[in-house]
Scaffold this active site. Structure first.
Site, PDB file in Angstrom:
ATOM      1  N   PHE A 327       0.848  -1.201   0.000  1.00 55.90           N
ATOM      2  CA  PHE A 327       0.000   0.000   0.000  1.00 55.90           C
ATOM      3  C   PHE A 327       0.881   1.248   0.000  1.00 55.90           C
ATOM      4  O   PHE A 327       2.115   1.132   0.053  1.00 55.90           O
ATOM      5  CB  PHE A 327      -0.942   0.000   1.220  1.00 55.90           C
ATOM      6  CG  PHE A 327      -0.242   0.155   2.540  1.00 55.90           C
ATOM      7  CD1 PHE A 327       0.352  -0.929   3.172  1.00 55.90           C
ATOM      8  CD2 PHE A 327      -0.154   1.395   3.162  1.00 55.90           C
ATOM      9  CE1 PHE A 327       1.007  -0.790   4.398  1.00 55.90           C
ATOM     10  CE2 PHE A 327       0.487   1.553   4.381  1.00 55.90           C
ATOM     11  CZ  PHE A 327       1.062   0.446   4.995  1.00 55.90           C
ATOM     12  N   ILE A 398       5.925   4.187  -0.476  1.00 56.77           N
ATOM     13  CA  ILE A 398       5.367   2.924  -0.963  1.00 56.77           C
ATOM     14  C   ILE A 398       5.790   1.817  -0.014  1.00 56.77           C
ATOM     15  O   ILE A 398       6.981   1.643   0.250  1.00 56.77           O
ATOM     16  CB  ILE A 398       5.834   2.629  -2.400  1.00 56.77           C
ATOM     17  CG1 ILE A 398       5.309   3.726  -3.328  1.00 56.77           C
ATOM     18  CG2 ILE A 398       5.376   1.240  -2.851  1.00 56.77           C
ATOM     19  CD1 ILE A 398       5.561   3.488  -4.785  1.00 56.77           C
ATOM     20  N   GLU A 399       4.821   1.098   0.501  1.00 57.29           N
ATOM     21  CA  GLU A 399       5.098   0.041   1.484  1.00 57.29           C
ATOM     22  C   GLU A 399       4.944  -1.334   0.832  1.00 57.29           C
ATOM     23  O   GLU A 399       3.822  -1.761   0.525  1.00 57.29           O
ATOM     24  CB  GLU A 399       4.128   0.156   2.670  1.00 57.29           C
ATOM     25  CG  GLU A 399       4.252   1.459   3.466  1.00 57.29           C
ATOM     26  CD  GLU A 399       5.373   1.420   4.485  1.00 57.29           C
ATOM     27  OE1 GLU A 399       6.007   0.361   4.644  1.00 57.29           O
ATOM     28  OE2 GLU A 399       5.611   2.467   5.123  1.00 57.29           O
ATOM     29  N   ALA A 400       6.063  -2.002   0.618  1.00 53.14           N
ATOM     30  CA  ALA A 400       6.002  -3.400   0.177  1.00 53.14           C
ATOM     31  C   ALA A 400       5.704  -4.250   1.406  1.00 53.14           C
ATOM     32  O   ALA A 400       5.904  -3.815   2.532  1.00 53.14           O
ATOM     33  CB  ALA A 400       7.333  -3.813  -0.430  1.00 53.14           C
TER      34      ALA A 400
END
Ligand SMILES: [Zn+2]
Length: 568
Positions: A327, A398-400
């Site tokens: 997300f 951006i969160e992996a």
């Protein structure tokens, strides 16, 4: 150059096994044999030499002398970290020689509290690689040395018409290089060099030429333990220098500026979240010190003083263990710009089954909230700082994901926008994922980031957008605008017509999967129970009509308070 040796990067002998962590990114402080094939381990807290005692999370070590059989390892001083608490999370392992890729430990794990803020995290491991070196880590490691080798490789693979220019923007406190990479078509530059800002680019090599095109700035690893972000960045760079039509279009239309490792000292020292002084560098962007936070000072001054007039995207890559998908954290902006702001994250969901728009956070609160440990505000994060100082709409964290414990959502097919033909591709339908390490996920999300940038500007040669019910970016933007308005004022929902507010139909997606015979792949409960940990990848040509996801209105802006929760 020799760097300071860390006490937790050492060789530890027990009566049967030799443990070692004396390498880049290693972290293991003690190993004690407590029974037959059973060992208790201590890891070092980030910046423990400063008396700081939090973030005992990252571990990475090797073992020599293991025999065929079952082993049990227990870290007895772990922090309270949400990822450890999930029974689906597993550490990764690799045998050398033996395994090419990092793999998940398949056996059970256990997480219990010793006393407040000291936890035991155990895993079992069946050794089938006797006498090899077997390594274990929190997540697939990506060290500073690995980065340098990767950049050397990408530079050598770069096609003749592509600029791949490496510069040292600054040195870290320990003296490591903080590199900035420029990637674009060679035609996108003027004959004039970029300026040298005070404290930046101290080497005598020529500065990069000035950009004639919009700039996309990407950074990663401000938080050292968030290694998935480096694998994402690998995909991004590989696509940017490839012959893929998306890479060629991106090179023609943009100049990419990339700082792949903002905290190389933290990475090399085997930290999880902070630098050697215990500082979370992603809280320093508001007023970084040239002497205390050199990489952040360099990034901020480079962006604000050298490339601000051309900057169109700021992306800072991270990883998290709390939500169930990938997300973004974005900023809260007044309408109509908020629709444009959220557009990128909705496109990410359309372009990747691993990404979830509903998990994204664009709340005002997430721009100012304070970390529970050090009480530093998110106003010091890169994405908030550059939104504030440059009024930049497309400014994101951006969160992996370290792992994704849920079924993926379907995505529409990729269509060649020139020929109208659907591309044949290996689509991913993975059931009940345990994504500790999955190269497919990194490749998919990395490509989705670039595809979404192209979609924002309607120049994607291989777009999925045309196969959605929105058809083009303007309609999608209108749809998001309506969602934002109704989120603010739910009564508006009733007054909007159906065409103004396309309603998602989970039934439609489900029915289309049912017709194509793929529903059982996603939903078969007995399969799920039998094989929770195994990923299933199936090849199919998408024949269903993609529609927007359910839950269109009630976007929740929850931020959880668990200590293990990591924020951007
Ligand atoms: Zn992070």
């Amino acid at each position: 150059m020799d760097f300071e040796k860390q006490p937790h990067q050492c060789v530890l002998n027990t009566e049967t096994l030799q443990f070692f962590s004396d390498f880049d990114s290693g972290n293991l402080l003690r190993a004690i044999k407590v029974g037959h094939n059973q060992y208790e381990l201590l890891i070092s807290a980030d910046a423990s030499n400063k008396g700081l005692n939090h973030y005992r999370i990252w571990f990475y070590f090797g073992i020599r002398g293991m025999k065929k059989g079952s082993y049990r390892f227990t870290i007895i001083n772990a922090s309270n970290f949400k990822l450890f608490a999930s029974p689906l999370y597993k550490p990764v392992w690799r045998a050398i020689p033996g395994s090419v890729e990092w793999q998940r430990v398949m056996q059970t794990t256990c997480y219990t509290m010793n006393f407040p803020n000291s936890y035991r995290f155990s895993w079992n491991f069946d050794c089938n690689f006797p006498d090899n070196e077997v390594y274990f880590a929190l997540a697939p490691p990506y060290s500073y040395e690995h980065l340098v080798k990767s950049l050397d490789l990408y530079e050598s693979l770069c096609p003749w018409d592509c600029a791949f220019y490496r510069e040292v923007i600054t040195k870290s406190l320990d003296g490591r290089n903080v590199e900035i990479i420029t990637i674009s078509s060679k035609k996108n530059f003027s004959g004039e060099r970029e300026e040298r800002e005070v404290g930046l680019f101290q080497s005598s090599i020529h500065r990069s030429f000035k950009s004639l095109k919009p700039i996309v700035f990407i950074s990663a690893r401000v938080h050292p333990g968030e290694t998935p972000s480096s694998y994402l960045l690998d995909t991004i760079i590989q696509l940017l220098i490839s012959k893929d039509p998306r890479g060629v279009t991106l090179r023609s239309n943009f100049v990419f500026k990339i700082i792949p490792m903002l905290n190389p000292d933290g990475v090399s020292r085997g930290h999880f979240r902070v630098d050697q002084n215990g500082i979370n560098l992603n809280r320093c962007y508001a007023s970084p010190s040239m002497f205390d936070h050199p990489s952040i000072y360099a990034a901020k001054n480079y962006i604000e003083k050298i490339i601000s007039s051309s900057l169109c995207f700021y992306l800072d890559l991270h990883a998290h263990g709390s939500k169930k998908s990938c997300f973004v954290y974005g900023n809260f902006i007044d309408m109509p710009r908020q629709a444009e702001n959220e557009l990128f994250s909705k496109l990410l969901e359309i372009n990747s089954p691993y990404f979830d728009y509903m998990d994204c956070d664009f709340s005002e609160k997430s721009m100012t909230s304070k970390d529970p440990k050090d009480h530093h505000s998110k106003e010091g994060s890169g994405r908030v700082a550059f939104f504030r100082s440059l009024n930049l709409t497309f400014s994101y964290t951006i969160e992996a994901a370290f792992y994704i414990p849920k079924t993926l959502h379907p995505i529409p097919p990729m269509v060649n926008t020139k020929t109208g033909r659907r591309c044949s591709e290996v689509a991913v339908v993975e059931k009940f994922l345990v994504q500790v390490y999955n190269r497919l996920m990194f490749i998919d999300v990395g490509a989705a980031i670039l595809s979404s940038i192209l979609d924002v500007f309607s120049i994607n040669p291989l777009s999925r957008l045309g196969a959605t019910e929105y058809k083009n970016v303007e309609v999608l933007k209108e749809y998001i605008g309506n969602m934002v308005l109704t989120r603010k004022n739910p009564k508006l929902k009733k007054s909007l017509s159906r065409s103004e507010l396309p309603k998602a139909s989970s039934d439609k997606i489900t029915e289309n999967f049912r017709r194509s015979g793929r529903l059982n792949i996603m939903m078969n409960q007995s399969d799920r129970n039998n094989d929770v940990a195994r990923n299933t990848v199936c090849r199919f040509r998408s024949s269903y009509k993609y529609s927007c996801r359910p839950k269109t209105i009630d976007l929740k802006y929850k931020t959880q308070k668990s200590i293990g929760e990591q924020r951007d």
